[in-house]
Design a protein around this motif. Structure first.
Motif, short mmCIF file in Angstrom:
data_model
loop_
_atom_site.label_atom_id
_atom_site.label_comp_id
_atom_site.label_asym_id
_atom_site.label_seq_id
_atom_site.Cartn_x
_atom_site.Cartn_y
_atom_site.Cartn_z
N GLN A 77 0.84 -1.21 0.00
CA GLN A 77 0.00 0.00 0.00
C GLN A 77 0.87 1.26 0.00
O GLN A 77 0.59 2.21 -0.73
CB GLN A 77 -0.93 0.01 1.20
CG GLN A 77 -2.03 -1.01 1.11
CD GLN A 77 -2.81 -1.19 2.40
OE1 GLN A 77 -2.32 -0.87 3.49
NE2 GLN A 77 -4.02 -1.71 2.29
N GLU A 78 1.92 1.26 0.80
CA GLU A 78 2.82 2.41 0.85
C GLU A 78 3.53 2.61 -0.49
O GLU A 78 3.66 3.74 -0.97
CB GLU A 78 3.83 2.25 1.98
CG GLU A 78 3.22 2.36 3.35
CD GLU A 78 4.22 2.15 4.48
OE1 GLU A 78 3.84 2.41 5.63
OE2 GLU A 78 5.37 1.73 4.22
N CYS A 79 4.01 1.52 -1.08
CA CYS A 79 4.67 1.60 -2.39
C CYS A 79 3.74 2.22 -3.42
O CYS A 79 4.13 3.12 -4.18
CB CYS A 79 5.09 0.22 -2.88
SG CYS A 79 6.41 -0.58 -1.99
N LEU A 80 2.52 1.73 -3.47
CA LEU A 80 1.58 2.19 -4.49
C LEU A 80 1.13 3.62 -4.25
O LEU A 80 0.91 4.37 -5.21
CB LEU A 80 0.39 1.22 -4.58
CG LEU A 80 0.78 -0.20 -5.02
CD1 LEU A 80 -0.43 -1.12 -4.98
CD2 LEU A 80 1.45 -0.20 -6.39
N ALA A 81 1.04 4.03 -3.00
CA ALA A 81 0.73 5.44 -2.71
C ALA A 81 1.86 6.33 -3.21
O ALA A 81 1.61 7.42 -3.76
CB ALA A 81 0.52 5.63 -1.20
N GLU A 82 3.09 5.88 -3.05
CA GLU A 82 4.23 6.65 -3.55
C GLU A 82 4.26 6.67 -5.08
O GLU A 82 4.60 7.68 -5.69
CB GLU A 82 5.54 6.08 -2.97
CG GLU A 82 6.74 6.94 -3.21
CD GLU A 82 6.72 8.30 -2.54
OE1 GLU A 82 7.66 9.09 -2.81
OE2 GLU A 82 5.78 8.64 -1.78
N VAL A 83 3.89 5.56 -5.71
CA VAL A 83 3.78 5.52 -7.17
C VAL A 83 2.75 6.57 -7.62
O VAL A 83 3.02 7.35 -8.54
CB VAL A 83 3.39 4.11 -7.67
CG1 VAL A 83 2.94 4.14 -9.12
CG2 VAL A 83 4.57 3.16 -7.49
N ASP A 84 1.60 6.59 -6.97
CA ASP A 84 0.56 7.59 -7.30
C ASP A 84 1.12 9.02 -7.19
O ASP A 84 0.92 9.86 -8.07
CB ASP A 84 -0.65 7.46 -6.38
CG ASP A 84 -1.57 6.31 -6.75
OD1 ASP A 84 -1.65 5.95 -7.93
OD2 ASP A 84 -2.24 5.80 -5.83
N ARG A 85 1.82 9.28 -6.08
CA ARG A 85 2.37 10.63 -5.84
C ARG A 85 3.40 11.02 -6.91
O ARG A 85 3.34 12.12 -7.46
CB ARG A 85 3.02 10.67 -4.45
CG ARG A 85 3.52 12.06 -4.04
CD ARG A 85 4.25 12.00 -2.71
NE ARG A 85 5.59 11.46 -2.85
CZ ARG A 85 6.65 12.15 -3.31
NH1 ARG A 85 6.52 13.40 -3.68
NH2 ARG A 85 7.84 11.57 -3.38
N LEU A 86 4.31 10.11 -7.22
CA LEU A 86 5.35 10.42 -8.20
C LEU A 86 4.78 10.57 -9.61
O LEU A 86 5.20 11.46 -10.36
CB LEU A 86 6.44 9.35 -8.17
CG LEU A 86 7.32 9.36 -6.91
CD1 LEU A 86 8.15 8.09 -6.84
CD2 LEU A 86 8.20 10.61 -6.88
N LEU A 87 3.83 9.73 -9.97
CA LEU A 87 3.21 9.87 -11.29
C LEU A 87 2.49 11.20 -11.40
O LEU A 87 2.54 11.85 -12.45
CB LEU A 87 2.27 8.70 -11.57
CG LEU A 87 2.94 7.35 -11.83
CD1 LEU A 87 1.88 6.26 -12.00
CD2 LEU A 87 3.88 7.40 -13.02
N ALA A 88 1.83 11.63 -10.33
CA ALA A 88 1.15 12.94 -10.35
C ALA A 88 2.17 14.06 -10.53
O ALA A 88 1.94 15.00 -11.31
CB ALA A 88 0.34 13.13 -9.07
N LEU A 89 3.30 13.98 -9.83
CA LEU A 89 4.35 14.99 -10.00
C LEU A 89 4.86 15.03 -11.44
O LEU A 89 5.23 16.09 -11.94
CB LEU A 89 5.53 14.71 -9.07
CG LEU A 89 5.37 15.08 -7.60
CD1 LEU A 89 6.58 14.62 -6.81
CD2 LEU A 89 5.15 16.57 -7.44
N ALA A 90 4.88 13.89 -12.07
CA ALA A 90 5.37 13.80 -13.46
C ALA A 90 4.30 14.21 -14.47
O ALA A 90 4.60 14.38 -15.66
CB ALA A 90 5.84 12.38 -13.75
N GLY A 91 3.04 14.33 -14.03
CA GLY A 91 1.96 14.71 -14.94
C GLY A 91 1.23 13.52 -15.53
O GLY A 91 0.67 13.60 -16.62
N SER A 92 1.22 12.40 -14.80
CA SER A 92 0.58 11.19 -15.29
C SER A 92 -0.23 10.56 -14.15
O SER A 92 -0.42 11.17 -13.10
CB SER A 92 1.64 10.22 -15.82
OG SER A 92 1.05 9.13 -16.49
N ASP A 93 -0.69 9.34 -14.35
CA ASP A 93 -1.40 8.60 -13.31
C ASP A 93 -1.34 7.11 -13.60
O ASP A 93 -0.81 6.69 -14.63
CB ASP A 93 -2.85 9.08 -13.18
CG ASP A 93 -3.67 8.82 -14.43
OD1 ASP A 93 -3.80 7.64 -14.83
OD2 ASP A 93 -4.19 9.79 -15.02
#
Length: 116
Positions: free
Chosen positions: A41-57
């Motif tokens: 869950q923590e890994c995937l929350a961080e994936v969500d956060r980083l993709l948002a910073l990059a302009g994706s999802d």
């Protein structure tokens, strides 16, 4: 030359690198000592956060590499979290394997490649 954009640049690595419309995330890990489900869950929350910073999802994920410290014990619990997180119809190519991780308390590491 095409531009390379780096996000959250550190001395050893960047958390994300964007090149030619593709986002490459560093391996994401959870809090050592927590269950594999909690770490996932923590890994995937961080994936969500980083993709948002990059302009994706997460609907734009192309490939996921998942490493488990104990695939025989932890595969079902990790998959339960993954299956609830990944959007229906947007499942990426994925590989899951077993590996020694940074410490014995780390149970999962997730590496993502996504499109902008």
């Amino acid at each position: 030359m095409s531009e390379i954009k780096r996000i959250e640049v550190g001395a050893r690595m960047s958390e994300a690198v964007i090149h030619n419309g593709t986002i490459y995330l560093a391996g994401q890990i959870g809090t050592p000592g927590k269950s594999v489900a909690e770490q996932t869950q923590e890994c995937l929350a961080e994936v969500d956060r980083l993709l948002a910073l990059a302009g994706s999802d997460k609907t734009r994920i192309l490939k996921a590499q998942i490493w488990l410290a104990d695939i025989a014990s932890d595969f079902p619990a990790m998959n339960g979290v993954w299956d609830a997180w990944v959007p229906a119809g947007h499942t990426p190519a994925r590989a899951t394997g077993q590996a020694l991780l940074a410490t014995p308390e780390h149970k999962v590491e997730i590496i993502i490649t996504a499109a902008l």
